[in-house]
Design a protein around this motif. Structure first.
Motif, PDB file in Angstrom:
ATOM      1  N   ILE A 187      46.485  49.274   0.910  1.00  0.00           N
ATOM      2  CA  ILE A 187      47.733  48.800   1.388  1.00  0.00           C
ATOM      3  C   ILE A 187      49.339  49.374   0.598  1.00  0.00           C
ATOM      4  N   ASP A 188      48.821  49.228  -0.977  1.00  0.00           N
ATOM      5  CA  ASP A 188      50.361  49.683  -1.601  1.00  0.00           C
ATOM      6  C   ASP A 188      49.244  49.753  -2.964  1.00  0.00           C
ATOM      7  N   PRO A 189      49.541  51.119  -3.367  1.00  0.00           N
ATOM      8  CA  PRO A 189      48.742  51.613  -4.780  1.00  0.00           C
ATOM      9  C   PRO A 189      49.102  51.693  -5.674  1.00  0.00           C
ATOM     10  N   GLY A 190      50.678  50.952  -5.614  1.00  0.00           N
ATOM     11  CA  GLY A 190      50.665  50.918  -6.939  1.00  0.00           C
ATOM     12  C   GLY A 190      50.559  48.705  -7.210  1.00  0.00           C
ATOM     13  N   ILE A 191      50.163  47.718  -6.741  1.00  0.00           N
ATOM     14  CA  ILE A 191      49.502  46.739  -6.869  1.00  0.00           C
ATOM     15  C   ILE A 191      48.842  46.630  -8.483  1.00  0.00           C
ATOM     16  N   THR A 192      49.308  45.790  -9.151  1.00  0.00           N
ATOM     17  CA  THR A 192      48.460  45.065 -10.419  1.00  0.00           C
ATOM     18  C   THR A 192      47.536  44.139  -9.618  1.00  0.00           C
ATOM     19  N   ILE A 193      46.241  43.480  -9.950  1.00  0.00           N
ATOM     20  CA  ILE A 193      45.421  42.028 -10.172  1.00  0.00           C
ATOM     21  C   ILE A 193      45.040  41.727 -11.467  1.00  0.00           C
ATOM     22  N   ASP A 194      45.985  40.756 -11.351  1.00  0.00           N
ATOM     23  CA  ASP A 194      45.284  40.381 -13.462  1.00  0.00           C
ATOM     24  C   ASP A 194      44.379  38.172 -12.848  1.00  0.00           C
ATOM     25  N   VAL A 195      43.165  39.022 -13.091  1.00  0.00           N
ATOM     26  CA  VAL A 195      42.133  38.124 -13.066  1.00  0.00           C
ATOM     27  C   VAL A 195      42.624  37.105 -14.366  1.00  0.00           C
ATOM     28  N   ILE A 196      42.431  35.962 -13.485  1.00  0.00           N
ATOM     29  CA  ILE A 196      42.896  34.728 -14.067  1.00  0.00           C
ATOM     30  C   ILE A 196      41.701  33.797 -14.430  1.00  0.00           C
ATOM     31  N   GLU A 197      41.107  33.023 -16.313  1.00  0.00           N
ATOM     32  CA  GLU A 197      40.252  32.225 -16.418  1.00  0.00           C
ATOM     33  C   GLU A 197      41.088  30.953 -17.355  1.00  0.00           C
ATOM     34  N   ASN A 198      40.842  30.004 -16.941  1.00  0.00           N
ATOM     35  CA  ASN A 198      41.133  29.335 -17.870  1.00  0.00           C
ATOM     36  C   ASN A 198      42.117  29.173 -18.441  1.00  0.00           C
ATOM     37  N   GLU A 199      43.099  30.063 -17.274  1.00  0.00           N
ATOM     38  CA  GLU A 199      44.288  29.771 -17.563  1.00  0.00           C
ATOM     39  C   GLU A 199      44.601  31.741 -19.180  1.00  0.00           C
ATOM     40  N   VAL A 200      43.928  31.967 -18.917  1.00  0.00           N
ATOM     41  CA  VAL A 200      44.222  33.346 -19.854  1.00  0.00           C
ATOM     42  C   VAL A 200      43.948  34.366 -18.454  1.00  0.00           C
ATOM     43  N   CYS A 201      44.633  35.951 -18.943  1.00  0.00           N
ATOM     44  CA  CYS A 201      44.243  36.833 -18.268  1.00  0.00           C
ATOM     45  C   CYS A 201      43.322  37.131 -19.047  1.00  0.00           C
ATOM     46  N   VAL A 202      42.053  37.987 -18.409  1.00  0.00           N
ATOM     47  CA  VAL A 202      40.676  38.318 -19.281  1.00  0.00           C
ATOM     48  C   VAL A 202      41.179  39.725 -18.587  1.00  0.00           C
ATOM     49  N   ARG A 203      41.357  39.906 -17.067  1.00  0.00           N
ATOM     50  CA  ARG A 203      40.899  41.812 -16.532  1.00  0.00           C
ATOM     51  C   ARG A 203      42.459  42.165 -16.039  1.00  0.00           C
ATOM     52  N   LYS A 204      42.913  43.066 -16.388  1.00  0.00           N
ATOM     53  CA  LYS A 204      44.521  43.530 -15.255  1.00  0.00           C
ATOM     54  C   LYS A 204      43.633  44.912 -14.841  1.00  0.00           C
ATOM     55  N   TYR A 205      43.718  45.416 -13.496  1.00  0.00           N
ATOM     56  CA  TYR A 205      43.419  46.904 -12.534  1.00  0.00           C
ATOM     57  C   TYR A 205      44.921  46.700 -12.013  1.00  0.00           C
ATOM     58  N   HIS A 206      44.543  48.146 -11.698  1.00  0.00           N
ATOM     59  CA  HIS A 206      44.870  48.820 -10.377  1.00  0.00           C
ATOM     60  C   HIS A 206      44.033  49.103  -9.555  1.00  0.00           C
ATOM     61  N   PRO A 207      43.966  48.541  -8.382  1.00  0.00           N
ATOM     62  CA  PRO A 207      42.610  48.467  -7.591  1.00  0.00           C
ATOM     63  C   PRO A 207      42.741  50.317  -6.818  1.00  0.00           C
ATOM     64  N   GLU A 208      41.407  50.744  -6.950  1.00  0.00           N
ATOM     65  CA  GLU A 208      41.763  52.208  -6.314  1.00  0.00           C
ATOM     66  C   GLU A 208      41.253  52.280  -4.595  1.00  0.00           C
ATOM     67  N   LEU A 209      41.882  53.489  -4.737  1.00  0.00           N
ATOM     68  CA  LEU A 209      41.759  53.816  -2.962  1.00  0.00           C
ATOM     69  C   LEU A 209      40.303  53.458  -2.547  1.00  0.00           C
ATOM     70  N   PRO A 210      39.533  52.537  -1.565  1.00  0.00           N
ATOM     71  CA  PRO A 210      38.765  52.895  -1.254  1.00  0.00           C
ATOM     72  C   PRO A 210      38.129  53.847  -0.780  1.00  0.00           C
ATOM     73  N   THR A 211      36.847  53.783  -1.128  1.00  0.00           N
ATOM     74  CA  THR A 211      36.073  55.138  -0.189  1.00  0.00           C
ATOM     75  C   THR A 211      36.075  54.941   1.677  1.00  0.00           C
ATOM     76  N   GLU A 212      35.815  53.700   1.952  1.00  0.00           N
ATOM     77  CA  GLU A 212      36.093  53.429   2.952  1.00  0.00           C
ATOM     78  C   GLU A 212      36.624  51.898   3.097  1.00  0.00           C
ATOM     79  N   ILE A 213      37.020  52.055   4.793  1.00  0.00           N
ATOM     80  CA  ILE A 213      38.034  51.201   5.258  1.00  0.00           C
ATOM     81  C   ILE A 213      37.779  50.951   6.477  1.00  0.00           C
ATOM     82  N   ARG A 214      37.478  49.605   6.741  1.00  0.00           N
ATOM     83  CA  ARG A 214      36.827  49.058   7.868  1.00  0.00           C
ATOM     84  C   ARG A 214      38.341  47.849   8.505  1.00  0.00           C
ATOM     85  N   GLU A 215      38.388  48.161  10.305  1.00  0.00           N
ATOM     86  CA  GLU A 215      39.199  47.101  10.982  1.00  0.00           C
ATOM     87  C   GLU A 215      40.243  47.107  10.144  1.00  0.00           C
TER      88      GLU A 215
END
Length: 138
Positions: free
Chosen positions: A69-97
């Motif tokens: 949908i938007d390749p520039g997006i960043t996703i931050d995973v938050i646990e106990n109010e702390v960012c534990v992981r930050k990543y850019h989602p890669e293009l999926p090899t398959e998309i459905r619906e």
């Protein structure tokens, strides 16, 4: 504007300005029972303006589809109010619906119950092709 910190959840950041509602609807965030904040046209040094979505809770969906949908997006995973992981989602090899086949002769236009399935055929140009007729995604 103040938005509370997230205890456990995700922040979808660097969304193209004006596209946040599209992602909100795509992820069906209105159906989750957790707090969700959608901020639109937030000032950004990198982008000028951007949208941000904060979700305080589990989504239970594969967020890599957001790379389509938007390749520039960043996703931050938050646990106990702390960012534990930050990543850019890669293009999926398959998309459905998510998208429909452009080919008017594709079996999916006649057989409505068939799922719309596309496989990534050209990562550089972000081209997906229908698994049934090899047509391009709309």
């Amino acid at each position: 504007m103040n938005v509370d910190a997230i205890k456990n959840g995700i922040v979808i950041d660097h969304i193209q300005a004006g596209e946040g509602m599209k992602i909100y609807k795509f992820l069906n965030l209105e159906t989750y029972g957790c707090p969700v904040a959608l901020m639109m046209n937030v000032t950004s040094r990198q982008m000028g303006h951007k949208d941000i979505i904060k979700v305080d809770g589990e989504l239970g969906v594969d967020l890599n589809v957001l790379g389509f949908i938007d390749p520039g997006i960043t996703i931050d995973v938050i646990e106990n109010e702390v960012c534990v992981r930050k990543y850019h989602p890669e293009l999926p090899t398959e998309i459905r619906e998510i998208v429909r086949c452009k080919n008017p002769r594709c079996i999916t236009t006649v057989e409505q119950e068939l799922p719309q399935i596309f496989r990534l055929s050209d990562r550089k140009n972000k081209v997906y092709r229908c698994v049934y007729c090899d047509g391009k995604a709309q």
